[in-house]
Design an enzyme around this catalytic site. Structure first.
Site, PDB file in Angstrom:
ATOM      1  N   HIS A 826     -42.391  19.522  -8.928  1.00  0.00           N
ATOM      2  CA  HIS A 826     -41.804  18.310  -9.488  1.00  0.00           C
ATOM      3  C   HIS A 826     -42.629  17.071  -9.138  1.00  0.00           C
ATOM      4  O   HIS A 826     -43.474  17.113  -8.259  1.00  0.00           O
ATOM      5  CB  HIS A 826     -40.392  18.096  -8.948  1.00  0.00           C
ATOM      6  CG  HIS A 826     -39.635  19.361  -8.757  1.00  0.00           C
ATOM      7  ND1 HIS A 826     -39.321  20.186  -9.804  1.00  0.00           N
ATOM      8  CD2 HIS A 826     -39.158  19.957  -7.638  1.00  0.00           C
ATOM      9  CE1 HIS A 826     -38.665  21.235  -9.331  1.00  0.00           C
ATOM     10  NE2 HIS A 826     -38.562  21.121  -8.021  1.00  0.00           N
ATOM     11  N   TYR A 842     -38.212  14.677 -10.576  1.00  0.00           N
ATOM     12  CA  TYR A 842     -38.071  15.120 -11.971  1.00  0.00           C
ATOM     13  C   TYR A 842     -39.214  16.076 -12.284  1.00  0.00           C
ATOM     14  O   TYR A 842     -40.271  16.020 -11.657  1.00  0.00           O
ATOM     15  CB  TYR A 842     -38.157  13.946 -12.942  1.00  0.00           C
ATOM     16  CG  TYR A 842     -36.947  13.039 -12.912  1.00  0.00           C
ATOM     17  CD1 TYR A 842     -35.839  13.303 -13.709  1.00  0.00           C
ATOM     18  CD2 TYR A 842     -36.923  11.926 -12.078  1.00  0.00           C
ATOM     19  CE1 TYR A 842     -34.726  12.477 -13.672  1.00  0.00           C
ATOM     20  CE2 TYR A 842     -35.816  11.100 -12.049  1.00  0.00           C
ATOM     21  CZ  TYR A 842     -34.717  11.380 -12.845  1.00  0.00           C
ATOM     22  OH  TYR A 842     -33.618  10.572 -12.815  1.00  0.00           O
ATOM     23  N   THR A 843     -38.979  16.905 -13.302  1.00  0.00           N
ATOM     24  CA  THR A 843     -40.062  17.780 -13.751  1.00  0.00           C
ATOM     25  C   THR A 843     -40.476  17.341 -15.150  1.00  0.00           C
ATOM     26  O   THR A 843     -39.653  17.380 -16.074  1.00  0.00           O
ATOM     27  CB  THR A 843     -39.594  19.242 -13.823  1.00  0.00           C
ATOM     28  OG1 THR A 843     -38.903  19.531 -12.623  1.00  0.00           O
ATOM     29  CG2 THR A 843     -40.766  20.176 -13.996  1.00  0.00           C
ATOM     30  N   CYS A1021     -31.493  26.079 -11.028  1.00  0.00           N
ATOM     31  CA  CYS A1021     -31.648  24.621 -11.003  1.00  0.00           C
ATOM     32  C   CYS A1021     -30.526  23.982 -11.812  1.00  0.00           C
ATOM     33  O   CYS A1021     -30.394  24.230 -13.018  1.00  0.00           O
ATOM     34  CB  CYS A1021     -32.999  24.206 -11.568  1.00  0.00           C
ATOM     35  SG  CYS A1021     -33.348  22.481 -11.229  1.00  0.00           S
TER      36      CYS A1021
END
Ligand code: HEM
Length: 1049
Positions: A826, A842-843, A1021
């Protein structure tokens, strides 16, 4: 009464005193007496005193003859011709054109005491010639070399003189040639002479710097990278300075916060005579105030009112408008604690370890403070009064505002160039250096160059603020602490204040630990250039720098190098010089020490020895570097290794050693202390309950936070943390008083396991960081610094979901930036709030593969709006922040973050361990889909990757599904490798859509997932409710094991 207008600021010389002025004709007479016109330039034009008329009458053609005679009969009965008397006797004497008698000289040399007894109370009349000079002339008939000259006619005498002139001219030429060419000088000396002459001519050629800025201030775009660090350090993230880009080239001396830092001495020097902004030393007493050019005001006023008739709050635009002359000049200033680390080695002072690198030189741009005061209606200062100019910064240190004052006269003297600066090296000021406005008082110590200037005011008393009294002082050595009964008076004593900088020189090269190999034959005969810097206060030029290799018995001359246009106002040199001196390696090997000292234009030298003072200020004794013969560990051959007095930053080392009592202190009485584990200490990590570990002992410092002079923010980053660094940092800052207070907080010691774990962890972390940094060279994502990314596009994916596109900064070669995010990892996003940075991971949904890198990246983010009815009413901090950003605004990113990396073909690195899965189940909830999306994309883009994936994507409604179409496309195109199933809480309108209604549970997972078994893994996730309540219990029942076959992002 001095009036501050241009015409009247400098009253015509001379002012009221008892010295009599000479009449113009007396000046003429003096010219004659001296034989040269040297007095002409000192002669006040048109000044005629009471004697003027009388004396003018007394002599013709400007010759003063006290007894009133015009022409006097010669001894031989001739009347001496006017030209003879008035002709220049000294020139005649030197040229030998005609012989000069005592009479000639006497007649041309008036006894001024007769004229002005007051002016010459103690003087004796002196004939300005030596008797031998008269006698040794070629008088007719004089015997020379045993030969008798026959009496010669005066014409012949002149002819011979003419011949002599020719001979002299030739000799002069030869002398010069000898000086410059020196055929008989050894080669080395000739080379030195060349350098010396070049230096001499350079100094002679200096023109006055008119200080006109060449162009406007530049923007902070990427070409500024040489000057400025654009990235943020993780060290600042939990402090109010989280928003300030700071170079890793700065060595932090007082922990994370506030920033007190200097560059490595050698790097500072290598960066050149103008210090890049990012390497300029920093001395902050508190958080950097968050100011902006547009809203900042400088308040100009007086106390009492009336000393300034137009008090006013100035905007930055008004100051920088060009209505007042803008100048730009190189100015060097250093902290008055420069070289304090050496003093701390003799005995700990009350302050931290600045080495010799806390001095820098920038091009500072601004307006003269004088002009702003005049525009503000500064009144005339009565002769008998002393007025002061006060400055105050907008920072908020623990002891009140940082304010100080200097004599107003100093600021009003245009020769002193006291400036309100808003430009540094061609750009606005860096926040650490006072953005948007600071005062620069050239020649003064750093402590007076107040940053973030918000108040400027005139008083009749010097400043009385805490920092004016209790900081920047050199108190006598016997005042060892502020508790000394005489400390108060001395700290208030005008003469202990540091204003002008002290004469200083430092050896930079050889740097600390530098080695010269002696392996090669003849290496001892090689030359080595010793180099360093020197500077001074008051604008006084450094006239000489000298090096000694024999303990100060003899000194070598060093060649100086100046900044461009170093000369201001005819005589002021505000910037440092660099110097160098070539020596034989053999001389260095034989020397016990390499010593440098400087001499100023008043021929003052630096002192040989240090005088300790409790604040560790103004150490300017001889700087000594020691050589020692060692065995080079790389080659096993002998080498000479150099030790600076102290190692850079807070590192240990250098030939000076810490005081014995400090070394022993660490060992004192720890036997009876209670033992704490690292886990226990970790619980005490906040403002209301803060424990720290120093020297493996545990301190409850909660009570210190409220009064800590360095602020609570200096300590809090270490609360509950096991870090070895803090001990060194603590030691560098604190004195005996602080140690006493610290002892009051002692509650126990760290367990042996804890000590080992902490030390191992420090070593491991340092190695790991170095490795990752090496691997990631040239990529935007770095583990220890934040890179700026600019929002260039946003699109609405759904009513609450946006796709944000950010642009990375270009690389230094101009090519586009590369994110470099491994699959599964990430990006940490940082935005800055008043007290600290807010961080979220965040990815990005693009780029995922190296081939997709184009200098931008996309973030798909769902906004959790504030809503009173929602489970979390304030909403998502970062998602709302992003949603409110305008194009062109920036965020900071760091990474890669996270413990799962997908290396392709079913291979994973998870928390440092290797795993291989042929089949992978994925549980996603909401925006938790994004790391899975990355993985799916990577697998399906690679035809050789045979990993089979099954995704259960859980969302509230159809509209909440991220990347719905893209997922479906992949599922349709890769039925063997990718199975997709949506789990929704609300039934969608689209009846063709395949979904399951309900909440994720064991049964759904049993139906859709690859069953547990060898080489089957599950990655999770999503929101905690989904993972902890829905996924994990069900997976366990299905035979999956956390940490073996189930892993959470
Ligand atoms: C028992 C714990 C501590 C005590 C009793 C303590 C006490 C003090 C005292 C008395 C001073 C003023 C020194 C002076 O100017 O004469 C000071 C300054 C300071 N301390 Fe501490 N301190 C503690 C822990 C720490 C820690 C863990 C750090 C972080 C590494 C820290 C950072 C600072 C800083 C940055 C300053 C200001 C230095 C300056 O600007 O001159 N302190 N502390």
């Amino acid at each position: 009464m001095p009036a501050w207008t241009k015409d009247s600021l400098s009253e015509p010389w001379p002012r009221n005193h008892n010295i009599r002025l000479a009449a113009p004709d007396v000046y003429d007479a003096a010219v004659e007496a001296d034989g040269r016109n040297v007095l002409e330039r000192h002669r006040p034009l048109g000044v005629v005193d009471q004697y003027g008329e009388k004396n003018r009458k007394a002599g013709t053609n400007g010759v003063y003859e006290p007894d009133g005679g015009g022409e006097e009969p010669r001894a031989n009965g001739h009347v001496e011709r006017r030209e003879d008397v008035s002709s220049n006797w000294r020139e005649r004497l030197q040229a030998g054109t005609s012989c000069v008698s005592v009479r000639d000289v006497k007649k041309s040399s008036p006894d001024y005491k007769i004229l002005h007894p007051m002016n010459h109370a103690f003087a004796r009349y002196v004939l300005p010639v030596a008797e031998s000079e008269i006698k040794e002339q070629d008088w007719p008939g004089k015997e020379k070399d045993g030969k008798t000259y026959k009496a010669e006619a005066s014409d012949e005498c002149t002819e011979r003189g003419a011949d002599k002139e020719n001979v002299d001219e030739k000799k002069g030429d030869d002398d010069q040639r000898k000086q410059s060419e020196g055929p008989e000088l050894p080669e080395e000396q000739r080379a030195f002479l060349d350098q010396l002459l070049a230096e001499m001519h350079m100094v002679e050629s200096f023109k006055n710097n008119p200080a006109e800025p060449k162009d406007d201030l530049k923007s902070l775009d990427s070409d500024a990278l040489q000057q400025l660090e654009s990235r943020l350090s993780i060290d600042d993230q939990s402090t109010p300075d989280s928003w300030i880009p700071r170079s890793s080239g700065l060595l932090r001396l007082t922990g994370k916060h506030p920033l007190n830092a200097e560059a490595n001495l050698f790097e500072l020097f290598r960066a050149g005579l103008i210090t890049p902004t990012k390497l300029h030393y920093v001395r902050n007493h508190a958080s950097v105030p968050q100011l902006s050019w547009e809203t900042h005001r400088l308040s100009v006023f007086s106390e009492p009112e009336g000393l300034i008739s137009i008090p006013k709050d100035w905007t930055m635009d008004e100051l920088a408008s060009g209505d007042y002359k803008i100048i730009e000049i190189p100015v060097t200033f250093g902290c008055d604690g420069n070289r304090r680390k050496e003093m701390n080695m003799v005995k700990k002072t009350s302050a931290f370890n600045f080495s010799g690198a806390s001095v820098s030189t920038c091009l500072w741009r601004g307006v003269l403070v004088r002009d702003i005061l005049l525009a503000s209606g500064l009144q005339d200062q009565p002769d008998e009064e002393r007025w002061y100019l006060n400055f105050e910064g907008a920072d908020e240190p623990s002891e009140g505002a940082y304010a100080t004052s200097i004599p107003l006269m100093h600021a009003m003297n245009p020769a002193n160039d006291v400036m309100l600066v808003f430009g540094q090296n061609g750009r606005v000021l860096h926040p650490d250096h006072g953005y948007p406005l600071r005062i620069i008082i050239p020649g003064y110590v750093g402590g007076r160059q107040v940053k973030w200037l918000r108040k400027l005011w005139v008083t009749k008393e010097p400043n009385r603020s805490h920092y004016h009294i209790w900081d920047n002082r050199v108190v006598p050595s016997f005042i060892e602490s502020r508790d000394h009964p005489l400390a108060g008076p001395f700290f208030h004593h005008e003469s202990t204040a540091c204003n002008e900088q002290a004469l200083q020189s430092v050896i930079v090269k050889p740097e600390h630990g530098e080695r010269i190999s002696l392996a090669e034959k003849g290496s001892l005969d090689g030359t080595y250039t010793v180099e360093g810097y020197a500077f001074n206060g008051g604008g006084d030029r450094i006239d000489r720098v000298e090096l000694s290799l024999d303990g100060g018995k003899t000194w070598l001359w060093c060649i100086r190098r100046f900044t461009d246009a170093p000369l201001r106002n005819g005589e002021k040199y505000w910037a440092w010089i660099f110097w160098r001196c070539e020596v034989k390696v053999r001389e260095l090997v034989d020397a016990q020490e390499i010593i440098v000292r400087a001499q100023d234009c008043k021929k003052n030298y630096q002192p040989e020895h240090m005088t300790w003072n409790m604040m560790g200020m103004m150490n300017n004794c001889w700087y000594r570097v020691r050589p020692k013969i060692v065995q080079d560990p790389n080659t096993s051959f002998p080498a000479v290794e150099f030790q600076q007095p102290v190692a850079p930053g807070n590192d240990e080392g250098g030939w000076m050693e810490p005081p014995k009592d400090e070394q022993e202190d660490t060992e004192s009485k720890s036997d009876d202390l209670k033992t704490f584990s690292l886990e226990e200490i970790a619980k005490h990590n906040n403002q209301d309950d803060a424990w720290i570990i120093l020297d493996n002992k545990v301190y409850d410092v909660t009570s210190v936070l409220g009064w800590h002079p360095g602020g609570a923010n200096a300590i809090l980053p270490y609360a509950g943390k096991a870090t070895v660094d803090v001990t060194n940092e603590y030691k560098g800052i604190h004195d005996a008083y602080a140690n006493g207070k610290k002892d009051e907080c002692l509650i126990g010691k760290l367990s042996e396991d804890g000590v080992k774990a902490m030390q191992d962890d420090a070593v491991r972390a340092a190695k790991e960081l170095a490795k990752v940094k090496e691997e990631r060279k040239g990529m935007a994502l770095q583990p220890d610094v934040f890179t700026q990314a600019k929002l260039v596009k946003r699109s609405e994916v759904s009513p609450d979901t946006r796709l944000y596109t950010f642009k990375l900064p270009n690389k230094s070669d101009g090519s586009h930036g590369v994110l470099g995010l491994p699959i599964g990892r990430h990006v940490q996003i940082s935005v800055h709030f008043k007290d600290q940075a807010v961080l979220r991971s965040y990815t990005p949904t693009r780029p995922m593969l190296p081939s997709e890198e184009d200098g931008t990246f996309d973030l798909l983010v769902k906004t959790y709006y504030p809503s009173e009815g929602a489970p979390f009413p304030p909403g998502g901090t970062l998602s709302n922040y992003l949603d409110c950003m305008d194009d062109g605004e920036e965020i900071d990113i760091r990474g890669p973050i996270g413990g799962i990396t997908y290396n392709g073909s079913g291979d994973f690195d998870i928390e440092g361990k290797h795993y291989h899965f042929d089949k992978v189940n994925l549980v996603a909830g909401g925006s938790g889909l994004t790391p899975h999306w990355q993985f799916i994309h990577a697998v399906l883009s690679d035809p050789n990757d045979k990993t089979c994936i099954s995704l259960l994507d859980s969302n509230k409604s159809f509209d909440d599904i991220l990347l719905r179409e893209e997922l479906q496309k992949y599922a349709d195109e890769n039925p063997d490798r990718f199975k997709l199933c949506h789990v929704l809480s609300i039934e969608p309108k689209d009846k063709n859509f395949k979904y399951i209604i309900g909440r994720l549970n064991k049964d759904i997972m049993r139906e859709h997932f690859h069953p547990a078994g060898d080489a089957v893994g599950t990655l999770l996730c999503g929101p905690p409710g989904l993972i902890e309540k829905g996924a994990l219990p069900g997976l366990q029942e299905l035979g999956f094991k956390e940490g073996e076959s189930v892993f959470g992002y």
